[in-house]
Structure formats: C-alpha cells, structure tokens
Scaffold this motif. Structure first.
Motif: not given
Length: 286
Positions: A119-124, A208-212, A217-220, A224-229
C-alpha cells in the motif's frame, strides 16, 4: 398494362430515395480524431452529444496511442491528434505547424495486484521495480510473490510520461506490453504479483494504487502537484484548421464537456493550481 404502370411509378420513387440519401451524405460533415487511448472515452462521449446537437456532423474517434495521433495529424491523415505528451517530445515533428489545445489533466497511478499486500512505496522503490532491480514484493514489505511488470506499449504517452516523471528518464525493463490503460488494469487485477501504471480513471476495484513517498494518488494532490505523476491531455490540430474542426474544438471546451471530464475522473485544466510547460518546469497558476 397494369404491371407496366406499377414499374413506371416505382422507378421514380427509388430514384428519389437515392437522391435524398445522396444529398444527406453530401451535407454530412465528418472529421477524424485519433491518438491517446487515455483521453478516448472523453472524446467518444463528447462526440455522441455533439451529434445530438448537429445531426449532420459525424466524429470518427480512434485510439492508436499518442505517437500515432501526433504523426497522423502532422501528415494531415486526421483532423485532430490526441496526445498525453507535448508534440515537442517527438523530434521528427514540425511542431510549428501544429496548434495545441489542452483539454484536461490526467493523474497517473501505479497499480498493483491486490494479493501483493503493498500500500506504500517510495519513488526509489518504484524505479527499482520497473527497471528490474527489485523482483519480489517481499523486498518492499509485501507478500512473497514474484513481480510481473506490465508496460504500456512503445508510443504510449502514458508510458513516456511515467518514464520521465517516475523513472527519472530511465526506460522501463523489457516486459509484457499493453496498448491501453484499460487492458493494463485488467491484467494487473487478474495476475497475482502484477504491477503497471494507468491514468486515474482506470484505477478501479480489484487493484491497489499505493501511496508514493506517503502521498496518495488523488485529484486534490494532482491539482497542487503534491502528486507528481500527471500529464495534460492535448488536442493537436494543424495551424488554421477548418471551420468544422474549430467548431468541434470549441465544443470540447464547453461546460457540457467539462461535466464529462469530471464524470470520467479527469481534471479540468482550469482546476489546476500549477502549470507544467513542455520542459517540465512547474509554475504556480496566478
């Protein structure tokens, strides 16, 4: 003699039908839109509503991928090319001959099969998974399952954006490829250990769409570009397009189509608090 009269009266009637049918076809305006499969559902729904308002207008909507859309509009093979990437990303195009119309924004999420337990990954970690350096979900806190990477096809705008934004311009490992986000979602849902990346509207039940880096990964978070993808959904036309193309482009910018954009899980460009230029630079929208 009676039979002869019936034939005489029948022939003009048939000719009249063909004549009227021919006139209707001649009066019908048609245009072709092709390219990004991510944006295809928006265009298809908008085209159906457009025809309700203009019965003599027909919009032929096709997929094929962003690269196809850009190439074909540049070659005048289609009227509008849809793309998840800026045309400048395709070196062979004469970009100055094309006009960009940004229709929407699409978030891009990593999706994993539900059995992974991740449910959670780092970008690395994402980078290592898609470049083949991490091969089992147990290595990132999940179940003991081998990782099966599902890529989007070469020419996919979603793939190019994912490799640029998530993989820091590195290419994903050689793996199974799928032509659309919908197919990628279905395979990840049905394959234990599978992972891919899709546009937000294709994040559905069963995956599952894990956090990074602890960001959801939400619209909000995209706004605000908190989600970079995320990426723009572009409509490209030739410079100085025909009136029928201008009419449809104007319709796609209407409040009616904005409702479709929201309904399907995309983000109107006007809702963004930031903007990204073709070089990837982020600026705050004033």
């Amino acid at each position: 003699m009676k039979k002869f009269k019936r034939v005489v009266f029948l022939v003009p009637s048939v000719l009249l039908i063909f004549f009227l049918s021919g006139c209707q076809q001649l009066n019908q305006e048609s245009l072709t839109v092709a390219g990004s499969t991510a944006i295809q559902p928006i265009i298809e729904m908008a085209a159906a509503k457009y025809r309700q308002q203009r019965p003599n207008s027909y919009v032929n909507v096709q997929g094929g991928g962003s690269e196809t859309g850009l190439s074909q509009v540049a070659e005048r093979a289609i009227d509008i090319g849809t793309s998840d990437v800026f045309a400048s990303k395709k070196a062979s195009l004469q970009v100055h001959k094309l006009q960009d119309h940004k229709l929407a924004v699409s978030g891009i999420a990593v999706i994993v099969n539900a059995k992974t337990g991740v449910h959670n990954l780092s970008m690395r970690q994402v980078q290592k998974i898609f470049t083949g350096k991490i091969t089992n979900w147990q290595q990132v806190g999940g179940k003991k399952l081998p990782i099966t990477v599902i890529n989007r096809a070469e020419g996919s705008g979603t793939r190019l954006n994912f490799e640029t934004l998530a993989l820091a311009h590195h290419s994903s490992m050689v793996a199974q490829e799928q032509a659309s986000s919908g197919t990628a979602y279905q395979i990840v849902k049905e394959t234990a250990g599978a992972v891919s990346y899709v546009a937000f509207p294709y994040v559905q039940a069963g995956v599952i769409a894990p956090k990074i880096d602890e960001v959801k990964p939400t619209v909000a978070n995209v706004e605000d570009n908190h989600w970079k993808l995320w990426s723009y959904e572009h409509l490209y036309t030739r410079q100085n397009p025909s009136q029928k193309v201008r009419d449809f482009i104007n319709y796609l910018g209407s409040s009616q189509v904005k409702k479709i954009i929201l309904k399907l899980g995309f983000i109107p460009v006007s809702a963004m608090n930031v903007a990204r230029n073709r070089y990837g630079t982020i600026e705050t929208v004033k």
